[in-house]
Design a protein around this motif. Structure first.
Motif, mmCIF file in Angstrom:
data_model
loop_
_atom_site.group_PDB
_atom_site.id
_atom_site.type_symbol
_atom_site.label_atom_id
_atom_site.label_comp_id
_atom_site.label_asym_id
_atom_site.label_seq_id
_atom_site.Cartn_x
_atom_site.Cartn_y
_atom_site.Cartn_z
ATOM 1 N N ALA A 123 0.822 -1.221 0.000
ATOM 2 C CA ALA A 123 0.000 0.000 0.000
ATOM 3 C C ALA A 123 0.852 1.267 0.000
ATOM 4 N N GLN A 124 2.162 1.096 0.239
ATOM 5 C CA GLN A 124 3.087 2.230 0.312
ATOM 6 C C GLN A 124 2.699 3.195 1.420
ATOM 7 N N ILE A 125 2.473 2.626 2.578
ATOM 8 C CA ILE A 125 2.170 3.429 3.752
ATOM 9 C C ILE A 125 3.211 3.120 4.827
ATOM 10 N N PRO A 126 3.478 4.073 5.726
ATOM 11 C CA PRO A 126 4.508 3.838 6.745
ATOM 12 C C PRO A 126 4.131 2.720 7.694
ATOM 13 N N LEU A 127 5.177 2.009 8.150
ATOM 14 C CA LEU A 127 5.011 0.836 9.008
ATOM 15 C C LEU A 127 5.817 1.020 10.280
ATOM 16 N N LEU A 128 5.142 0.936 11.424
ATOM 17 C CA LEU A 128 5.800 1.010 12.724
ATOM 18 C C LEU A 128 5.765 -0.361 13.375
ATOM 19 N N GLU A 129 6.880 -0.747 14.017
ATOM 20 C CA GLU A 129 6.964 -2.048 14.676
ATOM 21 C C GLU A 129 7.488 -1.885 16.095
ATOM 22 N N PRO A 130 6.602 -1.819 17.095
ATOM 23 C CA PRO A 130 7.080 -1.726 18.483
ATOM 24 C C PRO A 130 7.682 -3.039 18.942
ATOM 25 N N ALA A 131 8.653 -2.927 19.881
ATOM 26 C CA ALA A 131 9.337 -4.109 20.404
ATOM 27 C C ALA A 131 8.792 -4.526 21.761
ATOM 28 N N ASP A 132 8.127 -3.602 22.480
ATOM 29 C CA ASP A 132 7.607 -3.937 23.807
ATOM 30 C C ASP A 132 6.394 -3.047 24.091
ATOM 31 N N SER A 133 5.865 -3.158 25.299
ATOM 32 C CA SER A 133 4.631 -2.432 25.624
ATOM 33 C C SER A 133 4.836 -0.921 25.640
ATOM 34 N N GLN A 134 5.995 -0.458 26.149
ATOM 35 C CA GLN A 134 6.247 0.988 26.171
ATOM 36 C C GLN A 134 6.231 1.540 24.747
ATOM 37 N N GLU A 135 6.918 0.854 23.857
ATOM 38 C CA GLU A 135 6.912 1.323 22.464
ATOM 39 C C GLU A 135 5.523 1.182 21.844
ATOM 40 N N ALA A 136 4.792 0.139 22.226
ATOM 41 C CA ALA A 136 3.441 -0.011 21.680
ATOM 42 C C ALA A 136 2.607 1.219 21.997
ATOM 43 N N LYS A 137 2.700 1.686 23.234
ATOM 44 C CA LYS A 137 1.947 2.891 23.618
ATOM 45 C C LYS A 137 2.496 4.135 22.913
ATOM 46 N N ASP A 138 3.806 4.312 22.973
ATOM 47 C CA ASP A 138 4.413 5.520 22.401
ATOM 48 C C ASP A 138 4.226 5.587 20.888
ATOM 49 N N ALA A 248 26.849 -6.796 20.473
ATOM 50 C CA ALA A 248 26.863 -6.559 19.025
ATOM 51 C C ALA A 248 26.411 -5.140 18.682
ATOM 52 N N SER A 249 26.815 -4.667 17.518
ATOM 53 C CA SER A 249 26.269 -3.421 16.981
ATOM 54 C C SER A 249 24.889 -3.715 16.395
ATOM 55 N N VAL A 250 23.933 -2.813 16.652
ATOM 56 C CA VAL A 250 22.555 -3.072 16.239
ATOM 57 C C VAL A 250 21.978 -1.835 15.556
ATOM 58 N N LEU A 251 21.294 -2.053 14.462
ATOM 59 C CA LEU A 251 20.442 -1.017 13.871
ATOM 60 C C LEU A 251 19.007 -1.403 14.182
ATOM 61 N N LYS A 252 18.395 -0.681 15.126
ATOM 62 C CA LYS A 252 17.027 -0.973 15.527
ATOM 63 C C LYS A 252 16.069 -0.127 14.699
ATOM 64 N N LEU A 253 15.154 -0.799 14.022
ATOM 65 C CA LEU A 253 14.191 -0.100 13.173
ATOM 66 C C LEU A 253 12.819 -0.123 13.832
ATOM 67 N N GLY A 254 12.362 1.048 14.260
ATOM 68 C CA GLY A 254 10.991 1.169 14.761
ATOM 69 C C GLY A 254 10.049 1.526 13.634
ATOM 70 N N LEU A 255 10.554 2.295 12.660
ATOM 71 C CA LEU A 255 9.812 2.609 11.432
ATOM 72 C C LEU A 255 10.520 1.847 10.317
ATOM 73 N N SER A 256 9.971 0.698 9.965
ATOM 74 C CA SER A 256 10.706 -0.212 9.081
ATOM 75 C C SER A 256 10.277 -0.128 7.624
ATOM 76 N N TYR A 257 9.223 0.633 7.332
ATOM 77 C CA TYR A 257 8.907 0.942 5.936
ATOM 78 C C TYR A 257 8.385 2.370 5.859
ATOM 79 N N PRO A 258 8.902 3.156 4.919
ATOM 80 C CA PRO A 258 9.970 2.868 3.959
ATOM 81 C C PRO A 258 11.297 2.630 4.676
ATOM 82 N N LEU A 259 12.048 1.675 4.142
ATOM 83 C CA LEU A 259 13.329 1.338 4.743
ATOM 84 C C LEU A 259 14.299 2.512 4.556
#
Length: 590
Positions: A123-138, A248-259
């Motif tokens: 659909a070409q719309i932004p995608l958010l992916e929370p990792a836990d409950s705090q991020e789910a709310k925020d 490890a070094s990590v790139l954490k993506l909360g907004l994973s689309y558009p990449l």
């Protein structure tokens, strides 16, 4: 701070974001989002919609009317809502609109484990992916800000592990965004081809602006560690990576689309070996690889089921370059021992479930049963084994019609079985199709007056709204007649003789027939145990009663026994016993 599940946090996030309208169709693992909104946040109008498409359309109307709107559904529900979603991506919004897609890796309660991140890309719309409950709310509040800033619906994708696990959440005061004025805009909201072509160009421009935003938003961040190992991850997989490889070094993506490819390139340039850890499909990995950046992911990690810290560790240690670095921090993980075998406990219908009587009759008639999705799908399991198919919600009616058209002789031994909530969801159109196309199918509505599968949510047939307010109840028999079915019969499925007679008559008719097997779910009233009396001396050990699959029945020492703690006295076993060993007044209890 409060301990909340991801779904509770999403409800709280809707409240804090100033949502005025919340709509959903129940489906695990998303159900508790609307339940919590309806229970705890009276300022938000909350409703169960007949299906996910209608839910999204209600949310679209609220958004165009100037109110922030949230719509929630499980992953397969987005399939139902896909039609308005993909055009909504063109029109954009007025007030913010957020669609929560709750995916189910591992298929804990689903018929497939599709990865709905592809829907956001589709659909070409932004995608958010929370990792836990705090991020789910925020992320709910952030999603509405993105929605209104970029004039787009936003998908917020959770998974079962985020939706149902709990973590501490910091509460904030709610926003009170003003109701935006409704403005007529023919070019923006009327998607005739000439306007749609213009809006498609807008969507493409928006995507590039969002990609730039994704590269700079703090929810996409590089967490420096050992530069020899870099891991790109999102959602709950981020938690697994941090637990397994805190070095490890990590790139954490909360907004994973558009990449954010610029950010990905920056990260890749800082690390020697690059990996992607994500559940299900290689959604991120393929985009990174397509950009010409060497990366490993699904060559090491499974493409099905849920991940875990142990599984991620075992998988990445297979890579020699990774293992060389990782051994400096911790020894390779020991192979996970096989868990001890658990006693087999196949899922069964509840003691006293009215569906049991219906499926016993269907099995005794040796019919082709085109089934559907709900707790009654358990009728497909032994010993009832009386359902042949389960594809998606509402499919059974159309399938029965299609079979009878392909094999006209099959109509006399084929029925469609569908639950009441599912019939409202997407069965009505199938019934209309049979009538309209001169079909001769028999449709059985298993009406237990609730949406039992997901925890007894109300629907248009129950006479109650999401908040328990009384409302007009849909009459299935009248509805069937209204769409053109002239033969409609209502039966009690706990009356085996009447149910069998009604179905046999329906199968003989050369016309569409609807049989409403109506009896409330036994768990709605939770009756006290009322065990039927038994006479073991009269039992011949024929095991016919066991064909009901009732967990209250057993045959110790070759004679029938009734568990007094489970039996509620539905009498189905008494009806099938040919020797009068069950249900007679002079028998013993237990």
């Amino acid at each position: 701070m409060k301990l909340l599940s991801g779904n509770e946090a999403l409800a709280r996030g809707a409240y804090e974001a100033g949502v005025r309208v919340a709509v959903a169709y129940p489906g695990t693992p998303s159900t508790e989002i609307l339940e919590n909104i309806a229970r705890h946040y009276p300022d938000i109008y909350a409703e169960w919609a007949p299906n996910e498409k209608v839910a999204l359309e209600v949310a679209i109307g609220a958004s165009l009317g100037g109110a922030r709107a949230l719509v929630a559904m499980k992953h397969v529900g987005v399939n139902v809502a896909a039609d308005p979603l993909l055009t909504l991506a063109y029109t954009g919004v007025n007030a913010g609109l957020v669609l929560v897609s709750a995916d189910d890796p591992g298929m804990h309660s689903s018929q497939n484990e599709q990865d709905n991140r592809f829907y956001a890309r589709f659909a070409q719309i932004p995608l958010l992916e929370p990792a836990d409950s705090q991020e789910a709310k925020d992320f709910v509040r952030l999603a509405f800000e993105i929605s209104e800033t970029f004039d787009t619906p936003v998908m917020l994708r959770t998974t079962t592990r985020v939706a149902h696990s709990k973590s501490m959440v910091r509460k904030e005061d709610p926003l009170i965004p003003p109701l935006k004025p409704y403005q007529k805009d023919f070019v923006k909201y009327v998607m005739v081809p000439a306007n749609a072509r213009l809006r498609h160009a807008t969507v493409e421009e928006r995507r590039e602006k969002l990609r730039e935003f994704a590269a700079n938003t703090p929810i996409n961040r590089i967490e420096p560690g050992d530069p020899r190992v870099g891991i790109i991850t999102s959602g709950v997989a981020y938690c697994y990576v941090k637990e397994a490889f805190p070095w490890a070094s990590v790139l954490k993506l909360g907004l994973s689309y558009p990449l954010p490819l610029t950010l990905v390139r920056t990260f890749a340039a800082r690390v020697k070996n690059l990996y992607v850890v994500e559940e299900l499909e290689p959604f991120l990995e393929e985009q990174v690889a397509a950009a010409g950046i060497p990366v490993r992911g699904k060559a090491l990690l499974p493409r099905t089921g849920e991940l875990s810290p142990a599984l991620v560790a075992q998988a990445l240690y297979q890579d020699a370059a990774f293992a060389t670095v990782a051994r400096e921090y911790a020894p390779p993980p020991a192979p996970t021992p096989e868990p001890p075998a658990l006693p087999l406990r196949p899922p069964v219908l509840c003691p006293g479930c009215p569906h049991r009587g219906l499926f016993y009759v269907l099995k005794s008639l040796k019919l082709n049963v085109m089934g559907d999705i709900g707790c009654y799908t358990l009728g497909s399991l032994p010993p009832l084994a009386a359902m042949d198919t389960c594809i998606c919600m509402g499919a059974g009616i159309g399938m029965a019609h299609g079979m009878s058209k392909a094999r006209p002789d099959s109509a006399a031994r084929t029925v469609a079985v569908i639950g009441d909530s599912t019939f409202v969801h997407s069965g009505i159109t199938g019934l209309i199709d049979i009538v309209y196309n001169q079909g001769v199918g028999t449709v059985i509505i298993a009406d237990n007056r609730t949406t039992a599968m997901t925890g007894h949510q109300d629907h248009p047939g129950t006479g109650q709204t999401a908040r328990g307010e009384p409302t007009k109840a849909l009459d299935f028999a009248k509805l069937a007649r209204a769409v053109g079915v002239t033969r409609v019969k209502v039966v009690d499925p706990l009356d085996l003789a009447a149910t069998k007679k009604a179905i046999q008559r329906a199968l003989k008719a050369r016309a569409p027939v609807v049989v409403v097997a109506s009896r409330p779910c036994v768990l709605l009233s939770r009756p006290a145990p009322a065990p039927v009396p038994v006479r073991p001396d009269a039992c011949r050990g024929c095991k016919r009663c066991l064909q009901l699959g009732c967990p209250a029945l057993s045959l110790p020492a070759g004679r029938v026994a009734v568990n007094p703690h489970l039996c509620i006295g539905c009498s189905l076993c008494a009806q099938v016993c040919p020797y009068g060993a069950i249900g007679k007044g002079d028998g013993q209890v237990g």
